[in-house]
Design an enzyme around this catalytic site. Structure first.
Site, mmCIF file in Angstrom:
data_model
loop_
_atom_site.group_PDB
_atom_site.id
_atom_site.type_symbol
_atom_site.label_atom_id
_atom_site.label_comp_id
_atom_site.label_asym_id
_atom_site.label_seq_id
_atom_site.Cartn_x
_atom_site.Cartn_y
_atom_site.Cartn_z
ATOM 1 N N VAL A 17 0.834 -1.214 0.000
ATOM 2 C CA VAL A 17 0.000 0.000 0.000
ATOM 3 C C VAL A 17 0.868 1.264 0.000
ATOM 4 O O VAL A 17 0.558 2.250 -0.674
ATOM 5 C CB VAL A 17 -0.981 0.002 1.196
ATOM 6 C CG1 VAL A 17 -1.935 1.184 1.112
ATOM 7 C CG2 VAL A 17 -1.774 -1.300 1.243
ATOM 8 N N VAL A 126 -10.808 -0.504 6.722
ATOM 9 C CA VAL A 126 -11.954 -1.425 6.598
ATOM 10 C C VAL A 126 -12.419 -1.477 5.138
ATOM 11 O O VAL A 126 -12.758 -0.452 4.548
ATOM 12 C CB VAL A 126 -13.139 -0.981 7.492
ATOM 13 C CG1 VAL A 126 -14.275 -1.998 7.395
ATOM 14 C CG2 VAL A 126 -12.708 -0.835 8.939
ATOM 15 N N ILE A 130 -13.674 0.628 -0.313
ATOM 16 C CA ILE A 130 -15.093 1.003 -0.089
ATOM 17 C C ILE A 130 -15.200 2.053 1.025
ATOM 18 O O ILE A 130 -14.698 1.831 2.124
ATOM 19 C CB ILE A 130 -15.934 -0.224 0.339
ATOM 20 C CG1 ILE A 130 -15.766 -1.379 -0.651
ATOM 21 C CG2 ILE A 130 -17.395 0.144 0.490
ATOM 22 C CD1 ILE A 130 -16.503 -2.654 -0.232
ATOM 23 N N GLU A 184 -2.332 -10.525 4.994
ATOM 24 C CA GLU A 184 -1.449 -9.901 5.988
ATOM 25 C C GLU A 184 -0.113 -10.639 5.978
ATOM 26 O O GLU A 184 -0.036 -11.784 5.529
ATOM 27 C CB GLU A 184 -2.086 -10.035 7.382
ATOM 28 C CG GLU A 184 -3.459 -9.404 7.517
ATOM 29 C CD GLU A 184 -3.441 -7.902 7.270
ATOM 30 O OE1 GLU A 184 -2.737 -7.184 7.988
ATOM 31 O OE2 GLU A 184 -4.139 -7.450 6.346
ATOM 32 N N LYS A 199 -11.872 -5.269 11.944
ATOM 33 C CA LYS A 199 -12.668 -4.359 11.103
ATOM 34 C C LYS A 199 -14.087 -4.193 11.667
ATOM 35 O O LYS A 199 -14.644 -3.094 11.658
ATOM 36 C CB LYS A 199 -12.694 -4.887 9.663
ATOM 37 C CG LYS A 199 -11.317 -4.790 8.997
ATOM 38 C CD LYS A 199 -11.236 -5.586 7.714
ATOM 39 C CE LYS A 199 -9.893 -5.362 7.016
ATOM 40 N NZ LYS A 199 -9.660 -6.309 5.914
ATOM 41 N N GLY A 297 -5.428 -5.088 -1.771
ATOM 42 C CA GLY A 297 -4.594 -4.854 -2.953
ATOM 43 C C GLY A 297 -4.059 -3.439 -2.984
ATOM 44 O O GLY A 297 -4.577 -2.542 -2.305
HETATM 45 N N1 HSE Z 1 -5.465 -8.734 4.559
HETATM 46 C C1 HSE Z 1 -6.520 -7.819 4.358
HETATM 47 C C2 HSE Z 1 -7.605 -8.463 3.545
HETATM 48 C C3 HSE Z 1 -5.996 -6.605 3.662
HETATM 49 O O1 HSE Z 1 -7.334 -9.511 2.943
HETATM 50 O O2 HSE Z 1 -8.720 -7.974 3.510
HETATM 51 C C4 HSE Z 1 -6.984 -5.478 3.556
HETATM 52 O O3 HSE Z 1 -7.375 -5.027 4.824
#
Ligand code: HSE
Length: 427
Positions: A17, A126, A130, A184, A199, A297
């Site tokens: 990111v 989160v 979106i 992650e 989240k 992503g």
């Molecule tokens: N590892 C997280 C996922 C990354 O797959 O949603 C985005 O928060």
């Protein structure tokens, strides 16, 4: 921060990111936001940015009076805690995507924002691209919001899609999710549901003004889902999705959990595939609304970071109105769930924990039943932690206490037992 100021950014992290936001900022000069320094852990790694931008010294960014925005995009939540809290204390605006940090330190982070009068934005934490936090924060009044049910983890949705729709083995699907930068660094966080519950904790704060401890919310991931379950789902025309849910019950309390779920084609979540996320928001008068987009992503997540940076231009900050409201709902465990449970052998599951069982089946390898269980009992159940036990929430599986007796009666009648003392009544 005055609107006349340029945004001078100190960026922490140049992973998936971090590099994404660097590239996006190069392409959006109109934003007048520039990266002054990037702090990384491994300076030896080759990077697609001028070497002069990089440092390993966090203090260089945190103590630089020219830097008025810290963008924190590292994945170690402990290091992120120290970066974010130091930045807020020194009056710098902070943008972060670190759901684990936010979910686990929300009360302190709220206090620091208040105390130092600085914005702390985290839309990217989160559902990636979106804008779900700002929607919950701004649009849905507490009274209006009936429920949130979402696929909030891209990796597990990607893995489930690859396994269930394309027949890939689990290890290969996980590897692909990692290779594409969705997972992650420790993918256990994804596949065991911890990322999703972090989240959900953030959604509860902005949706309902509830500050929850993520460790106290019932959470299961996808690792125990069995081929047998997939066979059942396919036969019934269901999808299996890992969902984070929060639902306001008729007494005003809120039910919340992260569990895999059987989803029918009537749900908007049915067609959410791969790394896409989707959130169905149910409100009192508008019925259901659906937010959909890429949940993980490089560029999808970076786009949410960009939107936060851009919002700092017009002094945007979360007001946490629901958190500050006198009429905050409480979290409750006082409700029931209708669940599908599959397991290897008699004795794996405590069937007596269930209020009633509606349907059961066994073959020589595995067995399942569908039953209704009190949520508080499910939360405590040791059998739920056994790797050979898989539990999927049934469609519309949340049952309120006031509905239970009627449901039990109907279920027993359907089973041909016209008395509440029938053979199917286990409790
Ligand atoms: N590892 C997280 C996922 C990354 O797959 O949603 C985005 O928060």
């Amino acid at each position: 921060m005055s609107s006349a100021n340029n945004l001078t950014i100190g960026l922490f992290g140049f992973g998936v990111v971090g590099e994404g936001i660097y590239q996006i900022l190069q392409q959006t000069p109109s934003l007048q936001a520039s990266i002054r320094k990037i702090c990384v852990k491994h300076p030896e790694k080759p990077r697609n940015a001028p070497a002069s931008l990089f440092t390993t010294d966090a203090a260089l960014l945190l103590n630089d009076p020219e830097i008025n925005v810290i963008v924190e995009l590292i994945d170690n939540a402990d290091d992120a805690y120290s970066i974010v809290t130091t930045a807020l204390k020194s009056g710098k605006a902070v943008v972060s995507a670190n759901k684990k940090l936010i979910a686990h330190h929300l009360p302190e982070l709220l206090q620091l924002q208040e105390q130092h009068n600085v914005p702390f934005l985290y839309e990217a934490s989160v559902c990636g691209s979106i804008p779900v936090i700002r929607n919950l924060e701004e649009y849905y009044d507490n009274d209006l919001l009936r429920g949130i049910c979402g696929i909030v983890n891209g990796s597990t949705n990607y893995i489930l899609t690859k396994i269930l729709a394309e027949g890939l083995p689990y290890s290969k699907a996980l590897q692909q999710a990692q290779d594409q930068g969705f997972a992650e660094s420790d993918p256990t966080l994804d596949v065991e549901g911890f990322d999703a519950v972090n989240k959900l904790t953030i959604l509860l704060a902005h949706g309902y003004g509830i500050v929850a401890n993520p460790d106290e919310l019932l959470t299961r991931g996808i690792t125990q889902i069995h081929a047998f379950d997939a066979g059942y789902a396919a036969e019934k025309g269901f999808q299996i999705k890992l969902t984070a849910q929060a639902k306001k019950l008729s007494n005003g309390d809120v039910a919340a959990f992260v569990l895999p779920q059987l989803v029918t084609d009537e749900s908007q979540l049915f067609a959410v595939r791969n790394e896409y996320n989707g959130v169905v928001i149910e409100s009192s008068f508008s019925d259901k609304q659906f937010l959909y987009g890429k949940g993980a992503g490089r560029f999808p997540t970076a786009s949410a970071v960009l939107s936060d940076i851009s919002a700092l231009r017009y002094q945007y900050r979360y007001e946490y109105r629901k958190l500050k409201s006198e009429q905050r709902p409480n979290l409750t465990d006082d409700f029931y769930l209708r669940v599908f449970v599959s397991y290897a052998a008699d004795g794996d599951v405590e069937r007596n924990d269930f209020e009633f069982i509606e349907e059961a089946y066994l073959n020589d390898k595995r067995q399942f039943f569908i039953g209704v269980i009190r949520f508080s009992k499910l939360k405590e159940a040791q059998w739920l932690r056994k790797p050979q036990v898989s539990l999927l929430v049934c469609p519309n599986g949340i049952i309120e206490s006031i509905e239970l007796r009627q449901l039990k009666k109907r279920s027993l009648e359907l089973a041909g037992v016209n008395s509440l003392a029938g053979a199917y009544l286990l409790n």
